[in-house]
Each structure stands twice: as C-alpha cells, then as structure tokens.
Design an enzyme around this catalytic site. Structure first.
Site: not given
Length: 258
Positions: A37, A59, A170
């Site tokens: 990641d 991502k 996030m």
C-alpha cells in the site's frame, strides 16, 4: 502438482521501517510476491524482500487504480500458483485496512492465510506528536473513527457524548462536517484538537486548535492527507511539562483524586 502458496497480511505500522515487527520482517524476507500500500513502508522493500516480485496496489484519496476486489483476486491467484504472498498494509491490517475482506477472500478460495499485526497509526502517530491517547487523570478511553465517509447524525451525537479521546483516521476531507456535527451535539467548542500530518516522516507536522478553530487553523496551515486527527483533553499534553499540560493534570487530579 503445483503446491498452493500462502497469503500473509502484514501490518507495516505508521511508515517507519524501524516499527515493523520481527515477524513482519521475517515474512517479507521469505516472500515471493509482495503487494504493498501507499502508506506501508515500501521504500525499503528491495532490502526487506530481496527475492520478491513487488506490486504497488496503493490507493490515494479519491483515486483507487486497483479496486479492492481486484487486489483480492491478485492475492489468491499468486498463492494458487504456488507463491508465498505478503500483503503489506499501513498500520494494522484490521484497523480500517480491509484486512478482514482479504482474509475472507483467501478462505473462500481455500488459500492458507495468516495475519501479522502492525502498530496502528491511531496510537503511534499521536504519540509521535507527544499526545497519549489515554492518561489516568484525563482520559480513560479512546475511540477510533474512520473519517473516510461522512458520519451520520446518530454517530456524531454518540461521539459527542462519549468523553475520552477521539482519534479520526482518513478524516481531513470530512473534518468540516465532523467538527460542526460534534459542536451541534454539545461538544465543548473549546475542546483541544490536533491534526498530525505525515507521522514518522521527515515532513511530520502538528497543527493545534480547538473544536471551534481547527478548520481555520488547518486551512491556514494547508493541512493535507495522510493525517491523524486527535480530539480531547490529552492534546494539551503534547508539549510535555508546559503550563497548559500542568494545569490540565492538576485540574483533573483535583476532580478525580489519587
């Protein structure tokens, strides 16, 4: 007959290779394939996994070049072809890392799968900024929240009344609605807030404010992802030993006793 390989989900911690566990380092050294990641410690993979085929499946906010179901298919396919596969994820695989979905995909396909926990950024990044998520005299609980999607009014009302420390991962995009919602449901507008960007990197930076001011402070500072948001009285302890921290401890001790 080709042997079935294995899949190991590895928590890479908050990004510093020194915070990889011993088990994580061993799994990477033995890997044939590594899917990593964006927030995992991938810069040193050539050294950590010298014999592995490296696949970037990271991502970014609003940009998912490889969908989650395709990542799961890649994991399963390589294992079924006989490779020992490591799925290197930032933080811990089971803290908003979709690790549970990847475990389920492997089990459905009959692929042996195990999980190596990692140091979650929800605790380690505040610590890197001098913020303990709990403190005996200030906060006896902490709640980890995903800010990836807007929170519902019921969720915001629940959070506003919990007490303790709130850690949001996030959450930069939805910070305006989160702070407004917490205030609407009764959280003190003077509640201390910190936004810690780029934890454990040379670019680490902390922006401080209150529930009522953190948006203005964040815009002024140009805050961006990745960042961890901490809401609670423990934020006052970020500068260990300063007057605000001492006063917070003294007030808490007076209320709670020894």
């Amino acid at each position: 007959m080709t042997r079935t390989g294995t899949v190991t989900l590895v928590g890479g911690g908050p990004g510093d290779p020194d915070l990889l566990t011993v088990a994580a380092v061993r799994a990477l050294a033995a890997a044939d394939v590594v899917l990593f990641d964006r927030l995992a410690p991938h810069e040193t993979l050539a050294e950590l996994a010298p014999h592995a085929h490296l696949i970037d499946v990271g991502k970014r906010p609003g940009h998912h070049p490889i969908p989650q179901d395709e990542i799961e298919r890649i994991l399963v396919r390589h294992a079924q072809e006989g490779s020992d596969v490591v799925r290197l994820k930032g933080g811990d695989p089971f803290v908003f890392g979709r690790g549970g979905e990847e475990v389920e995909a492997c089990r459905r396909a009959g692929v042996p799968v195990r999980v190596i926990p990692g140091v979650t950024s929800a605790i380690s990044v505040p610590a890197a900024a001098g913020i303990p998520v709990t403190h005996r005299n200030i906060s006896r609980m902490f709640t980890i929240v995903s800010g990836h999607a807007p929170l519902s009014p019921a969720e915001l009302e629940h959070l506003a009344g919990l007490g303790g420390t709130i850690v949001i991962l996030m959450g930069i995009t939805n910070l305006p609605s989160i702070t407004a919602g917490l205030a609407r449901f009764g959280m003190d507008p003077g509640m201390p807030v910190a936004v810690v960007e780029q934890g454990y990197s040379a670019r680490q930076r902390t922006t401080f404010g209150k529930l009522s001011t953190i948006l203005t402070e964040s815009v002024r500072a140009g805050v961006g992802s990745p960042a961890v948001v901490v809401i609670g009285e423990v934020v006052r302890l970020a500068n260990d030993g300063d007057a605000a921290a001492a006063a917070a401890l003294a007030n808490a001790a007076a209320v709670t006793g020894p």
